[in-house]
Design an enzyme around this catalytic site. Structure first.
Site, mmCIF file in Angstrom:
data_model
loop_
_atom_site.group_PDB
_atom_site.id
_atom_site.type_symbol
_atom_site.label_atom_id
_atom_site.label_comp_id
_atom_site.label_asym_id
_atom_site.label_seq_id
_atom_site.Cartn_x
_atom_site.Cartn_y
_atom_site.Cartn_z
ATOM 1 N N HIS A 1 11.687 -3.814 3.038
ATOM 2 C CA HIS A 1 11.105 -2.671 3.736
ATOM 3 C C HIS A 1 10.125 -1.932 2.826
ATOM 4 O O HIS A 1 9.153 -1.334 3.301
ATOM 5 C CB HIS A 1 12.191 -1.683 4.176
ATOM 6 C CG HIS A 1 13.094 -2.201 5.245
ATOM 7 N ND1 HIS A 1 14.206 -2.957 4.957
ATOM 8 C CD2 HIS A 1 13.049 -2.077 6.592
ATOM 9 C CE1 HIS A 1 14.817 -3.265 6.092
ATOM 10 N NE2 HIS A 1 14.132 -2.749 7.097
ATOM 11 N N ASP B 1 10.493 -11.119 11.039
ATOM 12 C CA ASP B 1 11.024 -9.778 10.818
ATOM 13 C C ASP B 1 9.883 -8.806 11.134
ATOM 14 O O ASP B 1 8.747 -9.220 11.415
ATOM 15 C CB ASP B 1 11.520 -9.630 9.381
ATOM 16 C CG ASP B 1 12.610 -8.575 9.242
ATOM 17 O OD1 ASP B 1 12.752 -7.734 10.150
ATOM 18 O OD2 ASP B 1 13.316 -8.577 8.212
#
Length: 355
Positions: free
Chosen positions: A176, A252
């Site tokens: 992230h 993702d």
């Protein structure tokens, strides 16, 4: 095909326009989209009604710290709590993991959600993003839980998504926020991180979500942008070292920092689709317009997601009336509170028993 994010508790006019786009496959919901059980169901229905074709409504409802819908739903324990129970009684722990999957999937289906991206099959080896989201560090233990969890989701009528292929647990960085590089050779990854995925695929998993991790000894690109990882290894012929997977491949979220290794929004979408992903996740609302523009002119495989759509309506009244739900909730206290394990597990059913 794109799975997009929306901003709030209701669709805006602009978001309804996005859902009309032929490349929009559906929506991934987050905590920002949740206010109550009734509101979540209304939003799921509104998403479907806004589009001219079936839309996939998705969420991450893993349990523990990654549980987007909370008030009115079972407080699901994180997956790592099952490992201690497994060391005491493997059969009971696997049965309870299957019930966790059934309960999670049943509650999501009752809210109009087609797919919760689960289970996490990364190894519990210290990754900052994974942490207690992983069942265990031992690949064989994770593989056993993979089989049980896929079975529990299927029992509830929900497709299972294995993540994050080929394994996010053995690097420290959180994708992230940072680029993540795993320097190990393929042989070592096969012997460890791939083991649960092999078993999960054999158990009938319907989809796989790729990791944004780069494995330079295997391919120079992040796994989700790599033809070798997707078409060569994941989908490849088992006689040639592939896993023979025939389901849906998700990227993702391309808004994550590690996805930026290949460029801006258009470059990220092109890289994932060119590598073999069926669906790209665009969860950040500010990226959606650019993403829809970027995908113009591409052939769209609209049939890829049909098998992931929910298998008929499941209302809350029926689920609340099902005595199994309350029994599973009580048994899951063993995972949240280990000191209760001996008492609760003594009443837990094993894998094939009715609850």
């Amino acid at each position: 095909m794109l799975l997009i994010g929306v901003a709030g508790h209701e669709l805006t006019a602009r978001e309804r326009d996005w859902l009309q786009h032929p490349a929009c496959a559906g929506v991934t919901l987050f905590a920002r989209n949740f206010a109550s059980r009734a509101q979540a169901a209304e939003l799921s229905q509104a998403i479907r009604e806004a589009a001219p074709r079936p839309q996939l409504v998705c969420v991450d409802q893993e349990g523990g710290r990654v549980q987007r819908f909370r008030e009115g739903y079972t407080r699901l324990p994180a997956l790592h709590g099952f490992e201690a129970l497994y060391q005491r009684d493997a059969d009971a722990a696997l049965a309870l993991a299957r019930e966790h999957a059934w309960l999670m999937a049943s509650e999501m289906r009752a809210s109009g959600v087609d797919l919760s991206f689960a289970p996490v099959l990364d190894l519990a080896r210290g990754n900052r993003a994974i942490g207690d989201r992983a069942f265990a560090a031992d690949p064989q233990v994770v593989a056993a839980f993979a089989r049980a969890y896929v079975a529990g989701m299927h029992e509830a009528g929900m497709a299972a998504t294995l993540k994050h292929f080929p394994g996010h647990g053995s690097v420290l960085e959180d994708t992230h926020h940072d680029v993540a590089i795993d320097p190990r050779p393929l042989e070592e990854i096969r012997a460890h991180d791939l083991v649960p995925f092999v078993v999960g695929i054999a158990a009938g998993a319907d989809a796989v979500m790729m990791a944004h991790v780069t494995y330079p000894q295997v391919a120079p690109e992040p796994a989700g942008c790599s033809r070798r990882w997707i078409n060569g290894i994941l989908r490849g012929d088992p006689s040639e070292g592939g896993l023979g997977f025939r389901g849906v491949v998700f990227s993702d979220d391309i808004g994550m920092a590690a996805a930026g290794a290949v460029g801006g929004t258009r470059a990220r979408i092109d890289a994932h689709l060119d590598a073999g992903c069926d669906v790209v996740l665009v969860s950040h609302v500010e990226q959606v317009e650019d993403a829809l523009t970027a995908i113009a002119g591409r052939p769209l495989n609209t049939m890829a997601l049909v098998g992931l759509l929910g298998r008929g309506a499941l209302g809350w009244d029926g689920l609340l009336a099902d005595g199994r739900r309350a029994g599973v909730q009580a048994r899951l206290d063993a995972v949240r509170a280990p000191e209760l394990a001996s008492g609760v597990l003594s009443g837990a059913t094993h894998m094939g028993d009715a609850a």
